[in-house]
Write a protein that holds these residues in place. Structure first.
Motif, mmCIF file in Angstrom:
data_model
loop_
_atom_site.group_PDB
_atom_site.id
_atom_site.type_symbol
_atom_site.label_atom_id
_atom_site.label_comp_id
_atom_site.label_asym_id
_atom_site.label_seq_id
_atom_site.Cartn_x
_atom_site.Cartn_y
_atom_site.Cartn_z
ATOM 1 N N PRO A 7 8.076 -11.016 5.074
ATOM 2 C CA PRO A 7 6.665 -10.715 4.815
ATOM 3 C C PRO A 7 6.062 -11.655 3.786
ATOM 4 O O PRO A 7 6.766 -12.264 2.987
ATOM 5 C CB PRO A 7 6.709 -9.281 4.284
ATOM 6 C CG PRO A 7 8.057 -9.166 3.660
ATOM 7 C CD PRO A 7 8.974 -9.993 4.523
ATOM 8 N N THR A 39 -0.140 1.525 -2.033
ATOM 9 C CA THR A 39 1.143 1.433 -2.727
ATOM 10 C C THR A 39 0.991 1.614 -4.234
ATOM 11 O O THR A 39 1.873 2.161 -4.902
ATOM 12 C CB THR A 39 1.808 0.072 -2.438
ATOM 13 O OG1 THR A 39 1.958 -0.071 -1.018
ATOM 14 C CG2 THR A 39 3.173 -0.028 -3.082
ATOM 15 N N SER A 100 1.611 -8.724 7.412
ATOM 16 C CA SER A 100 1.637 -8.605 5.950
ATOM 17 C C SER A 100 0.321 -8.060 5.426
ATOM 18 O O SER A 100 0.291 -7.249 4.484
ATOM 19 C CB SER A 100 1.917 -9.972 5.315
ATOM 20 O OG SER A 100 3.169 -10.489 5.733
ATOM 21 N N GLU A 102 -1.768 -6.100 7.072
ATOM 22 C CA GLU A 102 -1.869 -4.675 7.412
ATOM 23 C C GLU A 102 -1.019 -3.822 6.474
ATOM 24 O O GLU A 102 -1.423 -2.734 6.060
ATOM 25 C CB GLU A 102 -1.439 -4.432 8.865
ATOM 26 C CG GLU A 102 -1.582 -2.982 9.267
ATOM 27 C CD GLU A 102 -1.397 -2.747 10.741
ATOM 28 O OE1 GLU A 102 -1.253 -1.567 11.122
ATOM 29 O OE2 GLU A 102 -1.375 -3.722 11.515
ATOM 30 N N THR A 103 0.146 -4.317 6.114
ATOM 31 C CA THR A 103 0.998 -3.600 5.159
ATOM 32 C C THR A 103 0.295 -3.465 3.813
ATOM 33 O O THR A 103 0.337 -2.407 3.170
ATOM 34 C CB THR A 103 2.342 -4.326 4.987
ATOM 35 O OG1 THR A 103 3.056 -4.281 6.225
ATOM 36 C CG2 THR A 103 3.186 -3.677 3.909
ATOM 37 N N LYS A 108 1.748 0.553 5.708
ATOM 38 C CA LYS A 108 2.733 0.655 6.789
ATOM 39 C C LYS A 108 3.901 -0.288 6.511
ATOM 40 O O LYS A 108 3.684 -1.442 6.112
ATOM 41 C CB LYS A 108 2.071 0.269 8.114
ATOM 42 C CG LYS A 108 3.005 0.273 9.306
ATOM 43 C CD LYS A 108 2.294 -0.179 10.574
ATOM 44 C CE LYS A 108 1.230 0.778 10.972
ATOM 45 N NZ LYS A 108 0.648 0.447 12.289
ATOM 46 N N PRO A 109 5.147 0.188 6.685
ATOM 47 C CA PRO A 109 6.285 -0.722 6.495
ATOM 48 C C PRO A 109 6.109 -2.001 7.304
ATOM 49 O O PRO A 109 5.680 -1.974 8.465
ATOM 50 C CB PRO A 109 7.476 0.101 6.990
ATOM 51 C CG PRO A 109 7.076 1.512 6.704
ATOM 52 C CD PRO A 109 5.593 1.560 6.978
ATOM 53 N N TYR A 110 6.436 -3.131 6.684
ATOM 54 C CA TYR A 110 6.182 -4.431 7.294
ATOM 55 C C TYR A 110 6.817 -4.574 8.668
ATOM 56 O O TYR A 110 6.207 -5.160 9.576
ATOM 57 C CB TYR A 110 6.674 -5.542 6.365
ATOM 58 C CG TYR A 110 6.647 -6.913 7.014
ATOM 59 C CD1 TYR A 110 5.444 -7.567 7.242
ATOM 60 C CD2 TYR A 110 7.834 -7.527 7.425
ATOM 61 C CE1 TYR A 110 5.413 -8.814 7.849
ATOM 62 C CE2 TYR A 110 7.813 -8.778 8.030
ATOM 63 C CZ TYR A 110 6.600 -9.418 8.246
ATOM 64 O OH TYR A 110 6.577 -10.646 8.861
ATOM 65 N N ALA A 113 4.521 -3.028 11.025
ATOM 66 C CA ALA A 113 3.269 -3.782 11.128
ATOM 67 C C ALA A 113 3.457 -5.061 11.938
ATOM 68 O O ALA A 113 2.623 -5.410 12.774
ATOM 69 C CB ALA A 113 2.751 -4.108 9.726
ATOM 70 N N PRO A 227 6.680 -0.989 0.969
ATOM 71 C CA PRO A 227 6.614 -1.224 2.412
ATOM 72 C C PRO A 227 6.968 -2.644 2.828
ATOM 73 O O PRO A 227 7.172 -2.904 4.017
ATOM 74 C CB PRO A 227 5.160 -0.883 2.761
ATOM 75 C CG PRO A 227 4.404 -1.112 1.495
ATOM 76 C CD PRO A 227 5.344 -0.730 0.388
ATOM 77 N N TYR A 228 7.045 -3.571 1.860
ATOM 78 C CA TYR A 228 7.440 -4.940 2.196
ATOM 79 C C TYR A 228 8.958 -5.101 2.279
ATOM 80 O O TYR A 228 9.443 -6.124 2.756
ATOM 81 C CB TYR A 228 6.877 -5.924 1.176
ATOM 82 C CG TYR A 228 5.404 -6.201 1.347
ATOM 83 C CD1 TYR A 228 4.923 -6.849 2.486
ATOM 84 C CD2 TYR A 228 4.480 -5.813 0.383
ATOM 85 C CE1 TYR A 228 3.570 -7.105 2.651
ATOM 86 C CE2 TYR A 228 3.130 -6.071 0.537
ATOM 87 C CZ TYR A 228 2.677 -6.709 1.684
ATOM 88 O OH TYR A 228 1.341 -6.964 1.849
ATOM 89 N N GLY A 235 6.405 4.309 4.026
ATOM 90 C CA GLY A 235 5.507 3.735 3.040
ATOM 91 C C GLY A 235 4.622 4.832 2.462
ATOM 92 O O GLY A 235 4.855 6.026 2.690
#
Length: 393
Positions: A7, A39, A100, A102-103, A108-110, A113, A227-228, A235
């Motif tokens: 990401p 986050t 990336s 969108e996360t 949302k977890p990468y 995404a 989430p990254y 997330g």
């Protein structure tokens, strides 16, 4: 995980304006609204806020594009398909950046995404291939007539796009509409998590306790955090409003007598994180059984017979998706016929598939998206009758 590029932890925000008539513009009012990183609760940037005046501008440009004899109306269907295919290629090229971004925006977890970007690109390709295959029929009718149908574009379409799968939903509305020759105007809706999450889980009484124990174990193993990170499964919730709503419903479940097997509280920190939560002993009249939670909360119900579980599963205002896991084909087919849901999965749950229609019964939406069925929502059927001259006897 090797197939996922890493990401971009601080993706550049390149566009914050409205996109009207093929260009980015400020809103007429000049208003903006902040978009928040769920986050950590910090502002990412300010985005132009559209209202009626901006919609009016978009509609006027769409009218001009759709006018009889315009370049858009005269464009070959195969060229519209080629444009959609080009968008798909660009999306594939920039999937790492888009995933990336969108996360960053919705937590949302990468991995999810990035997967959404690739799924969306494939969907665009699917409809790109449909653009020059939208055809009518010739119909045998009584009398000296030739009858045929034309599938013509509805025209200007307004689409409400939820933020749970923003790029996927954008592609889902854009691609079939353009394949049929419409022009399309988007409006974002409130942000929501997965609309087909299997939160209401009915388990046979013979295996109920064992299932609850396994669900608790798996929920406790889910990583909730950054989430990254590739190992993250959960997330944050998308915003403070949704975060508060979920916690309020969790509290309602506790007060009404459901048992918290794990989780049941905020995860702490600056962001909108909630621990993966499992409820057992859930009764049909509880709020957590009747209201859409849209969060990391599983409700486990006990049942004893197939007829009972079908009736209870149908006792809801919603009917988007349902699933059954069984080794008995008769049980599976009875469930498929009896449950009132737009999609029924057998021995699987929510596999990604853009070729098949998706939509719900009751209050879970109108019409169907994806697959061939999606195209019909953007078409008007015109019947043409032509008098055929006959040779004089």
């Amino acid at each position: 995980m090797a197939q996922f590029p890493p990401p971009i932890r601080n993706p550049e925000v390149k566009f914050t304006k409205l996109f009207i008539n093929n260009e980015f513009v400020d809103s007429v009012s000049g208003k903006t609204f902040p978009t928040i990183n769920p986050t950590n609760g910090q502002k990412i940037c300010d985005v132009s806020e559209g209202d009626k005046a901006d919609i009016d501008k978009a509609v006027e440009s769409a009218k001009a594009a759709f006018k009889l004899g315009s370049p858009w109306r005269r464009m070959d269907a195969s060229k519209r398909g080629a444009l959609l295919y080009k968008v798909a290629q660009l999306m594939e090229r920039d999937a790492q950046y888009l995933g990336s971004l969108e996360t960053l925006d919705n937590g949302k977890p990468y991995m999810n995404a990035f997967g959404e970007m690739m799924f969306s690109a494939n969907m665009l390709k699917y409809y790109a291939g449909s653009a020059d295959k939208v055809g009518g029929k010739t119909i045998p009718v009584d009398g000296d007539y030739m009858c045929y149908t034309r599938h013509e574009p509805v025209g200007i379409c307004g689409a409400v796009i939820p933020w749970n799968y923003p790029v996927c939903m954008f592609a889902l509305k854009l691609a079939p509409a353009l394949a049929c020759g419409n022009v399309i105007i988007f409006k974002p809706a409130e942000q929501t998590p997965c609309c087909v999450a299997g939160s209401r889980t009915f388990v046979h009484e013979k295996i109920y306790d064992k299932f609850v124990a396994k669900s608790r174990e798996l929920a406790q193993q889910r990583t909730c955090g950054d989430p990254y990170e590739m190992t993250t499964k959960n997330g944050p919730q998308v915003d403070k409003e949704q975060y508060s709503k979920i916690l309020e419903l969790i509290d309602a479940g506790k007060k009404e007598g459901a048992r918290v097997e794990c989780g049941g509280e905020a995860a702490g920190g600056d962001g909108f994180f909630i621990k993966p939560t499992v409820f057992s002993g859930v009764q049909d009249n509880m709020r957590i059984a009747k209201e859409e939670i849209f969060g990391p909360v599983q409700q486990i119900f006990k049942f004893s017979s197939l007829d009972e579980v079908i009736e209870r599963a149908n006792a809801t205002h919603y009917g988007l998706g349902a699933a059954i896991f069984t080794s008995n084909i008769d049980t599976a087919m009875m469930f498929v016929q009896g449950v009132r849901a737009g999609t029924v999965w057998v021995n699987c749950y929510n596999p990604p598939c853009y070729q098949a229609p998706f939509g719900g019964f009751k209050m879970s939406g109108l019409g169907r998206e994806m697959g061939e069925y999606n195209l019909s929502q953007y078409q008007e059927i015109k019947t043409v009758m032509i008098k055929i001259p006959q040779k004089n006897s």
